[in-house]
Scaffold this active site. Structure first.
Site, PDB file in Angstrom:
ATOM      1  N   ARG A 164      20.460   3.361 -42.502  1.00 53.14           N
ATOM      2  CA  ARG A 164      20.854   2.532 -43.653  1.00 53.14           C
ATOM      3  C   ARG A 164      22.044   3.159 -44.380  1.00 53.14           C
ATOM      4  NH1 ARG A 164      15.244   2.825 -44.890  1.00 53.14           N
ATOM      5  NH2 ARG A 164      14.167   1.084 -43.907  1.00 53.14           N
ATOM      6  N   GLU A 204      10.086   9.808 -28.050  1.00 48.97           N
ATOM      7  CA  GLU A 204       8.657   9.573 -28.287  1.00 48.97           C
ATOM      8  C   GLU A 204       7.932   9.655 -26.950  1.00 48.97           C
ATOM      9  OE1 GLU A 204       4.959   8.959 -28.969  1.00 48.97           O
ATOM     10  OE2 GLU A 204       6.320   9.248 -30.673  1.00 48.97           O
ATOM     11  N   CYS A 257      -3.844   5.270 -38.942  1.00 49.18           N
ATOM     12  CA  CYS A 257      -4.965   5.107 -39.882  1.00 49.18           C
ATOM     13  C   CYS A 257      -5.739   3.817 -39.615  1.00 49.18           C
ATOM     14  CB  CYS A 257      -4.452   5.095 -41.318  1.00 49.18           C
ATOM     15  SG  CYS A 257      -3.474   6.545 -41.751  1.00 49.18           S
ATOM     16  N   ARG A 267      18.755  -1.698 -34.277  1.00 53.72           N
ATOM     17  CA  ARG A 267      19.384  -1.043 -35.428  1.00 53.72           C
ATOM     18  C   ARG A 267      20.230   0.160 -34.994  1.00 53.72           C
ATOM     19  NH1 ARG A 267      15.947  -1.088 -40.440  1.00 53.72           N
ATOM     20  NH2 ARG A 267      15.157  -3.210 -40.554  1.00 53.72           N
ATOM     21  N   VAL A 315       9.940  15.905 -25.578  1.00 55.75           N
ATOM     22  CA  VAL A 315      10.793  17.068 -25.785  1.00 55.75           C
ATOM     23  C   VAL A 315       9.979  18.313 -25.440  1.00 55.75           C
ATOM     24  CG1 VAL A 315      12.067  18.442 -27.490  1.00 55.75           C
ATOM     25  CG2 VAL A 315      12.268  15.951 -27.487  1.00 55.75           C
TER      26      VAL A 315
END
Length: 462
Positions: free
Chosen positions: A27, A40, A50, A77, A87
């Site tokens: 942003r 990821e 949760c 984006r 990683v």
């Protein structure tokens, strides 16, 4: 004029803290100013861990409702999010990370100008015989939740054992009851919910037994027994065996800081990364960390704590993204607020328990009151118990625990604000809280407890 190389931000971890940081940085700085690469290792990004117990229990009908933003939405984006990529090494000296594509086995190095570590937490798996047997599940990621649901769908027996009685243990016990299982909870503590004092945990214990859950407290698991085809068939303690067609581990989590430790980054007493108020890893100008892999400052005790909660992770991400993006933000610390429920019983806490206050060297008064969520004459007024700790002599609020029916849990937010503001219990008695019979008695339960605490503080001030 020579063209300078575009800056690259690398993010390790594609859930709450990591992707909040990436999104906030994006942003503030466009794709022509800042390249963002995120890794990821799982199948999902930006999801609510949760919410997993409520998905398993059937309250949330489908997995995708727990996903706030898909990998494709992040890529739209201009965030290069690489899924199923782990990683395996951080090379601090050369400013690069090594990654492994789990599907293909391909390895590569990616350099960074700025690095965000958001590796989360890992469930504690006790090193016991049988703990890796089919039918034994941790519940930390959406992948874990899916694996558990697959087991529930294919297992004929209806006996479940939950190991541990913290938030996850209690919520999973309820989820399995909702699925029609016979549930036994094996807990090493005196009472469930060790985040509460034992007198308040006792109320949770009673409620769980009223649901038909078998509570086994003061019990340590010694092994998991296996049967046909190596599947789990029972959980054993020193003096008993509990038959199980499925076992859920809810023992808690530890910061996932294997990479950080290997890279020589600073860790605290709880194994979490240590950061400054801007969430920058201490001693490292271009590395930030947030979420379940860091330790945070407890504003009441002044000590570092490890608290794995999505609220903190998202705030950490916002702070990190602002700082990486050229702005400025800080995360001052926490007071330790948490809420949960077991069926109709709501459970809440903030601040210090009695043992935390003792450990911090504080002298205090503890009071407990019973009240109702609404005016006593109004229909469906539920009972609640409020426990409050106040510092001796000063009367400063130190902590609040609430256990009760509907309307109990979110009242703890009043106490969380009072703690953050450093209020005394006497100041709290004057708080102008909202009142109408459908919402509260004339004296809100929090204020009733505060009045009782004032009396206790005054009596012992002499």
């Amino acid at each position: 004029m020579s063209m300078s190389r575009m800056e690259r931000l690398v993010v390790i971890g594609g859930d709450a803290a990591g992707m909040s940081a990436a999104s906030q940085a994006r942003r503030m700085r466009g794709p022509d100013e800042l390249e963002i690469v995120a890794f990821e290792r799982g199948h999902f990004s930006s999801y609510s861990a949760c919410g997993i117990p409520y998905w398993v229990g059937g309250d949330v009908p489908e997995r995708d409702r727990l996903i706030a933003r898909s990998p494709a939405e992040h890529r739209e984006r201009a965030i290069d999010l690489r899924m199923r990529t782990e990683v395996t090494e951080i090379d601090v000296a050369r400013g690069r990370v090594r990654s492994l594509a789990l599907e293909t086995g391909a390895e590569e190095w990616t350099s960074y100008d700025k690095l965000v570590i958001a590796t989360g937490a890992r469930p504690i798996r006790p090193d016991l015989p049988g703990v890796d047997a089919p039918g034994v599940h941790g519940v930390q990621t959406l992948d874990d939740g899916q694996a558990l649901l697959d087991t529930l769908a294919t297992t004929e027996g209806r006996r479940a054992v939950v190991v541990g009685a913290g938030y996850i243990g209690v919520e999973m016990a309820e989820a399995l009851i909702n699925r029609g299982y016979e549930v036994t909870v094996v807990n090493r503590g005196k009472e469930p919910m060790s985040t509460l004092d034992p007198d308040m945990g006792r109320l949770v214990h009673t409620a769980m037994e009223n649901l038909g859950i078998t509570m086994v407290n003061d019990a340590e698991i010694t092994k998991l027994l296996t049967g046909d085809a190596g599947r789990v068939r029972a959980v054993a303690t020193e003096d008993a065996e509990y038959p199980a067609d499925v076992v859920v581990l809810g023992i808690g989590v530890r910061p996932e800081t294997t990479l950080a430790r290997a890279a020589g980054l600073p860790l605290g007493d709880h194994g979490g990364l240590l950061t400054d108020l801007a969430m920058r890893v201490r001693g490292h100008e271009n590395i930030w960390a947030g979420g379940d892999c860091v330790e945070v400052l407890d504003l009441i005790s002044g000590r570092e704590r490890h608290i794995a909660l999505g609220t903190h992770a998202n705030k950490h991400g916002q702070v990190i993204g602002s700082n990486v993006g050229g702005g400025y933000a800080t995360f001052p610390g926490v007071v330790g607020t948490a809420v949960s429920k077991v069926c109709d019983l709501e459970i809440a806490r903030t601040g210090l328990r009695e043992k935390d206050a003792h450990r911090a060297g504080l002298r205090f008064e503890a009071v407990t009151i019973e009240s109702t969520s609404r005016a006593g004459y109004y229909p469906d007024a539920d009972l609640m118990t409020v426990k409050m700790l106040a510092e001796r002599r000063t009367g400063r609020l130190l902590g609040v625990q609430i256990v009760g029916g509907e309307g109990a849990a979110k009242r703890v937010d009043i106490a969380a604000v009072a703690l953050t503001a450093g209020m005394t219990v006497e100041q709290m008695t004057s708080l102008d809280l909202g009142y109408a019979p459908p919402f509260s008695p004339v004296w809100d339960p929090i204020l009733v407890a505060a009045r009782k605490a004032v009396t206790a503080v005054r009596k012992n001030a002499a």
